[in-house]
Scaffold this active site. Structure first.
Site, PDB file in Angstrom:
ATOM      1  N   CYS A   1       0.845  -1.183   0.000  1.00 20.45           N
ATOM      2  CA  CYS A   1       0.000   0.000   0.000  1.00 20.45           C
ATOM      3  C   CYS A   1       0.887   1.242   0.000  1.00 20.45           C
ATOM      4  CB  CYS A   1      -0.901  -0.007   1.232  1.00 20.45           C
ATOM      5  SG  CYS A   1      -1.909   1.478   1.403  1.00 20.45           S
TER       6      CYS A   1
ATOM      7  N   CYS B   1       0.378   3.201   3.555  1.00 22.69           N
ATOM      8  CA  CYS B   1       0.892   2.750   4.860  1.00 22.69           C
ATOM      9  C   CYS B   1       1.979   1.690   4.773  1.00 22.69           C
ATOM     10  CB  CYS B   1      -0.261   2.239   5.722  1.00 22.69           C
ATOM     11  SG  CYS B   1      -0.997   0.693   5.121  1.00 22.69           S
TER      12      CYS B   1
ATOM     13  N   CYS C   1      -7.245  -1.037   1.483  1.00 18.93           N
ATOM     14  CA  CYS C   1      -6.227  -1.577   2.373  1.00 18.93           C
ATOM     15  C   CYS C   1      -6.860  -1.863   3.735  1.00 18.93           C
ATOM     16  CB  CYS C   1      -5.084  -0.564   2.515  1.00 18.93           C
ATOM     17  SG  CYS C   1      -3.820  -1.046   3.722  1.00 18.93           S
TER      18      CYS C   1
ATOM     19  N   CYS D   1      -4.984   0.790   6.491  1.00 23.11           N
ATOM     20  CA  CYS D   1      -5.216   2.243   6.512  1.00 23.11           C
ATOM     21  C   CYS D   1      -6.525   2.671   5.874  1.00 23.11           C
ATOM     22  CB  CYS D   1      -4.047   2.993   5.879  1.00 23.11           C
ATOM     23  SG  CYS D   1      -3.962   2.886   4.077  1.00 23.11           S
TER      24      CYS D   1
ATOM     25  N   CYS E   1      -8.390  -5.371  -9.835  1.00 21.40           N
ATOM     26  CA  CYS E   1      -7.942  -4.321 -10.746  1.00 21.40           C
ATOM     27  C   CYS E   1      -7.550  -3.110  -9.894  1.00 21.40           C
ATOM     28  CB  CYS E   1      -9.082  -3.998 -11.713  1.00 21.40           C
ATOM     29  SG  CYS E   1      -8.612  -2.918 -13.054  1.00 21.40           S
TER      30      CYS E   1
END
Length: 129
Positions: A45, A48, A93, A96, A116
C-alpha cells in the site's frame, strides 16, 4: 483503520495518491509503470506500506491497470460501491483504509478474480536476491 488526519495524508502522499487513496479516485488507464512490472516481489500500500499482493498473483489483464488474481492473507477489505450508476466491489487496504481499486469475477484460475488496482495506490518492493 488509519488514525491520520486529512492534513497528515495530504502531507505524506502525492496529489494523485491522495486523490486515489483518500478520495476514491481512479488513475488514468495505462498510466502506471507497475502495470508492466514483471520482477518477483511484493506490492505494498502506498499509503501505509502494508503488503497487499505478491508478484506470483499478478497477471496481464489487458485493462491498463495492474491486476492480480488474489491478495495476500488479511491484506484487503471490501465494500459495495454504488457510484457511477453501477454496483461494484471496492477494494481497500485493511490497515489504513486507502482505496485501491475494485475486484471483478472475470479473472484467471485458480480464483476467477481480477483485483484491478490503481498503480499509484501501490508501491513495489523487489524480492531480495
Amino acid at each position: 483503520m488509519s488514525t491520520k488526519t486529512d492534513a497528515d495524508w495530504k502531507a505524506t502522499l502525492t496529489p494523485e495518491q491522495y486523490h486515489v487513496l483518500r478520495e476514491h479516485g481512479t488513475e488514468q488507464r495505462g498510466s502506471s509503470p507497475l502495470n508492466k512490472e514483471k520482477r518477483e516481489g511484493t506490492f505494498r500500500c502506498a499509503g501505509c506500506g502494508k503488503p497487499l499482493f505478491s508478484s506470483y498473483a499478478k497477471f496481464e489483464s489487458g485493462t491498463g491497470w495492474p491486476s492480480f488474481y488474489e491478495p495476500l492473507q488479511n491484506a484487503i477489505a471490501t465494500m459495495t460501491d454504488r457510484s457511477h450508476g453501477m454496483t461494484r466491489t471496492e477494494v481497500h487496504c485493511a490497515q489504513c483504509g486507502g482505496h485501491l481499486g475494485h475486484v471483478f469475477h472475470d479473472g484467471p484460475a485458480p480464483t476467477g478474480q481480477r483485483y484491478c488496482m490503481n498503480g499509484v495506490a501501490l508501491e513495489f518492493e523487489p524480492k531480495k536476491s
